[in-house]
Write an enzyme that holds these catalytic residues in place. Sequence first.
Site, mmCIF file in Angstrom:
data_model
loop_
_atom_site.group_PDB
_atom_site.id
_atom_site.type_symbol
_atom_site.label_atom_id
_atom_site.label_comp_id
_atom_site.label_asym_id
_atom_site.label_seq_id
_atom_site.Cartn_x
_atom_site.Cartn_y
_atom_site.Cartn_z
ATOM 1 N N HIS A 1 0.981 -1.185 -0.121
ATOM 2 C CA HIS A 1 0.128 -0.055 -0.070
ATOM 3 C C HIS A 1 0.939 1.144 -0.177
ATOM 4 C CE1 HIS A 1 -4.060 -1.962 1.722
ATOM 5 N NE2 HIS A 1 -3.263 -2.774 0.863
ATOM 6 N N GLU B 1 0.860 3.941 1.898
ATOM 7 C CA GLU B 1 1.093 4.342 3.189
ATOM 8 C C GLU B 1 2.461 3.315 3.755
ATOM 9 O OE1 GLU B 1 -1.849 3.444 2.138
ATOM 10 O OE2 GLU B 1 -3.106 4.067 3.629
ATOM 11 N N CYS C 1 -6.311 2.058 5.612
ATOM 12 C CA CYS C 1 -6.991 0.646 6.039
ATOM 13 C C CYS C 1 -6.415 0.292 7.541
ATOM 14 C CB CYS C 1 -6.963 -0.261 5.103
ATOM 15 S SG CYS C 1 -5.010 -0.956 5.036
ATOM 16 N N CYS D 1 -2.477 -0.149 7.335
ATOM 17 C CA CYS D 1 -1.919 0.951 7.278
ATOM 18 C C CYS D 1 -2.105 1.835 8.412
ATOM 19 C CB CYS D 1 -2.207 1.663 6.133
ATOM 20 S SG CYS D 1 -1.875 0.951 4.472
#
Length: 159
Positions: A59, A61, A89, A92
Site C-alpha cells: 500500500h 502508506e 485501512c 496501514c
Amino acid sequence: MRPVSERSRDEYFMRLALREAERALEHEDVPIGAVVERAGEVIAVGANERELLKDPTAHAEILALREAARAGGSWRVLDATLYVTLEPCAMCAGAIVLARVPRVVYGASDPKAGAAGSVLDVLGEPRLNHRPEVVGGLLGQECGELLSEFFASRRGRMI
C-alpha cells in the site's frame, strides 16, 4: 516572508500525494498516493504497488513509511506528517501507530475499509500506545474522483 497557513501547507502536500496516486495508474494499481513530510520537506513518497509487486502489503502508506524510516535511520517516524489520498485501512493504520507518526492527513473517506473512523478507528483507539492527530477530507472530492474514475474504467473493461 509571510507564514504559510497550515491549510495551504496541507493542500500542497496532498497535491503531491495525488501525483503519487496518478503514478499508480501506470501499472494499473488502484490510484492511492502517500507523502511523508518533515519540517516542510518531503522525506518519502509511495504509490500503491500491490499489482506491480504482487504484494498485498504494498500500500502507498506502507511504502512511504518504509522509505521515511530508512531516511530517518529509525523505525520511528517522528516529527512528520503522513498525507494519503484515501483513509488508511487497518493494516496501514496499525503501521502508522507502530511508527509513532504524529499526524495523518487523508483525502477521501473509505466506507468499506477505512480505519481512521469510517469502519474502524484504529488511529483513535485509546487502548493503543499512540494516537496521531487525524485530519480527514482534505481535497476529498478530488481524491475520491480519481478513485471513482479508476473503478468506472475497470467496470467498463469487464462488460
